[in-house]
Scaffold this active site. Structure first.
Site, PDB file in Angstrom:
ATOM      1  N   TYR A 145       0.853  -1.191   0.000  1.00 30.08           N
ATOM      2  CA  TYR A 145       0.000   0.000   0.000  1.00 30.08           C
ATOM      3  C   TYR A 145       0.883   1.234   0.000  1.00 30.08           C
ATOM      4  CZ  TYR A 145      -3.463   3.467   1.533  1.00 30.08           C
ATOM      5  OH  TYR A 145      -4.277   4.570   1.636  1.00 30.08           O
ATOM      6  N   ASP A 239       9.284   2.863  -0.005  1.00 32.25           N
ATOM      7  CA  ASP A 239       8.215   3.508   0.742  1.00 32.25           C
ATOM      8  C   ASP A 239       8.368   3.089   2.205  1.00 32.25           C
ATOM      9  OD1 ASP A 239       5.983   4.482   1.941  1.00 32.25           O
ATOM     10  OD2 ASP A 239       4.551   3.655   0.498  1.00 32.25           O
ATOM     11  N   LYS A 267       4.074   8.919   9.080  1.00 31.60           N
ATOM     12  CA  LYS A 267       3.806   8.320  10.394  1.00 31.60           C
ATOM     13  C   LYS A 267       4.771   8.796  11.489  1.00 31.60           C
ATOM     14  CE  LYS A 267       0.848   4.931   8.382  1.00 31.60           C
ATOM     15  NZ  LYS A 267       0.891   4.151   7.190  1.00 31.60           N
TER      16      LYS A 267
HETATM   17  C1  PLP Z   1       0.286   4.637   5.794  1.00 31.20           C
HETATM   18  C2  PLP Z   1       1.058   4.415   4.556  1.00 31.20           C
HETATM   19  C3  PLP Z   1       0.958   5.291   3.453  1.00 31.20           C
HETATM   20  C4  PLP Z   1      -0.047   6.405   3.405  1.00 31.20           C
HETATM   21  O1  PLP Z   1       0.159   7.365   4.381  1.00 31.20           O
HETATM   22  P1  PLP Z   1      -1.062   8.328   4.793  1.00 31.20           P
HETATM   23  O2  PLP Z   1      -0.459   9.255   5.794  1.00 31.20           O
HETATM   24  O3  PLP Z   1      -2.124   7.432   5.350  1.00 31.20           O
HETATM   25  O4  PLP Z   1      -1.508   9.023   3.576  1.00 31.20           O
HETATM   26  C5  PLP Z   1       1.788   5.084   2.382  1.00 31.20           C
HETATM   27  N1  PLP Z   1       2.677   4.077   2.368  1.00 31.20           N
HETATM   28  C6  PLP Z   1       2.796   3.213   3.397  1.00 31.20           C
HETATM   29  C7  PLP Z   1       3.809   2.130   3.331  1.00 31.20           C
HETATM   30  C8  PLP Z   1       1.978   3.340   4.508  1.00 31.20           C
HETATM   31  O5  PLP Z   1       2.081   2.455   5.504  1.00 31.20           O
END
Ligand code: PLP
Length: 430
Positions: A145, A239, A267
């Site tokens: 994701y 990511d 995060k």
């Molecule tokens: C949470 C997450 C996102 C998206 O971040 P948001 O702050 O929810 O937009 C993208 N990539 C990874 C790996 C994530 O865990």
């Protein structure tokens, strides 16, 4: 009377005016059923809902709160910044301070840009990679994701290296056509993508996948991904929105010893405030506006309150350094080992894994290496487990395909208490 009666009422009211009653779908408990507790406050390792139930929190706002709820240093940083004004739309030195912290940790990052969410960070990184290479196609791995932007909201049809179909109405097929899909931990599937397209701008991956449950990359696989990218002139994007400052001090990049071309964060670097970031070497970052032609902007980007929260978190992280992650990993291992032992006692198949403060478990007979393996897990059993743990005051992510988090305010006694509860629950659902 249910122990959740106030939340049940609050949920009904929310659903009248907010789609599904929530502002992000994962909060709705769709895959486990029941009503999500409405939260009143958090304190240290615990959450308190509006019915007065207390939970030990393994979700931590889906990752950011590595120091638990209402951490004093972060709270003070936020409050003192807020007194000076909430936003200026002009440069502040705290942005440079936070950027310096990040740059100092990563050899492959000379410059960082801040945005307001992980989604925005990844979306901007993809544009940067496309602009830098002059190519349109991207490769993502099924089950990873990367936020909800159009190009990335593409999932597995077959899990083969095919052009993706959009996984949401509203994403134009013309766009998702540029997103090729490969299978996690399967280098052959990535080779196939490079055979199918000579226009690949970048390969994006969660090097430690946390959004299909916790599924780490095999080292040889990740090294192979990097060499394929180099061979074909595509950029490698890690990511690390979730794994950054969670799996280790330098995230997956540090654990695997692999430098990606672009790294995205979110995060933890916001300390609970909305922050995302992406960084790379100067040659790439200089292509971004206003230095270069690739446009990227944000009215509230680098917001001073959010930057102060992030800086205070990173200060605490840097003070303890690698030792923080060793300590949290020991607690995570204690938890997963306890769960695995209990499951074994009750004859329930369970797979567990840990990376730093991240942990995962699957009700599955076999080790999980990719999205298809993960999906073969027993979701009915997970739903029962989740509900009964919630009733006993343990707040786990409401899906088996999420990662759990340890925070620095947890201790062995708390973990042992959770294991004892899990043992009782597993006995009931065996
Ligand atoms: C949470 C997450 C996102 C998206 O971040 P948001 O702050 O929810 O937009 C993208 N990539 C990874 C790996 C994530 O865990």
């Amino acid at each position: 009377m249910s122990q959740f009666s106030k939340s049940i009422k609050a949920y009904e009211e929310a659903k009248e005016v907010i789609p599904g009653g929530v502002d992000s779908p994962v909060r709705a408990f769709k895959s486990v059923g029941g009503t999500p507790p409405f939260i009143e406050r958090g304190e240290g390792a615990y959450l308190f809902d509006i019915d007065g139930n207390r939970y030990i929190d393994f979700v931590q706002s889906w990752g950011p709160l590595i120091f638990g709820h209402a951490d004093q240093a972060i709270e003070e940083a936020v409050c003192s910044a807020a007194k000076k004004g909430l936003s200026f739309g002009a440069p502040t030195t705290i942005e440079t301070d936070l950027a310096q912290q990040i740059v100092s940790l990563f050899d492959s990052i000379d410059k960082v840009r801040f945005v307001s969410s992980g989604t925005e960070a990844v979306m901007s990184a993809i544009r940067l990679a496309r602009g830098f290479t002059g190519r349109d196609d991207i490769v993502k791995f099924v089950g990873c994701y990367h936020g909800h932007s159009d190009s990335l909201l593409v999932e597995a049809g077959s899990g083969m290296a095919t052009f993706g179909a959009p996984s949401s109405p509203g994403v134009p097929a013309d766009l998702s056509r540029h997103t090729l899909l490969a299978t996690y931990n399967d280098l052959e599937s990535l080779k196939q993508c490079f055979e199918n397209s000579s226009e690949i701008a970048c390969v994006i991956i969660e090097p430690i996948a946390g959004n299909m449950g916790l599924v780490p990359s095999d080292k040889e696989f990740l090294e192979g991904v990097q060499s394929l990218c180099r061979e074909h002139g595509a950029l490698l994007i890690f990511d690390e929105v979730m794994s950054g400052f969670r799996a280790g001090l330098r995230g997956a990049s540090g654990i695997y010893g692999i430098d990606a071309d672009i790294i995205t964060f979110g995060k933890v670097i916001g300390g609970g405030m909305p922050v995302g970031a992406f960084g790379a070497r100067s040659e790439i970052m200089e292509r971004l506006s206003p230095d270069g032609p690739i446009y990227q902007a944000g009215t509230l980007s680098g917001n001073p309150i959010a930057m102060h929260a992030g800086y205070a978190s990173l200060e605490k992280i840097l003070r303890e350094g690698d030792a923080l992650y060793k300590r949290l990993e020991l607690l995570a291992l204690r938890l997963t080992q306890g769960l695995a032992d209990a499951a074994k006692r009750h004859g329930i198949p369970l797979q567990t894994d840990v990376r730093g403060s991240m942990f995962g478990f699957f009700f599955n007979e076999k080790p999980v290496k990719n999205f298809r393996d993960a999906m073969a897990s027993d979701s009915k059993r997970f739903a029962q487990f989740h509900r009964k743990m919630l009733e006993r005051g343990v707040y786990l992510a409401c899906s088996q395909y999420e990662t759990g988090f340890i925070s620095s305010v947890m201790d062995e006694a708390m973990i042992d208490d959770v294991i004892a509860k899990a043992d009782a629950v597993l006995d009931e659902i065996k």
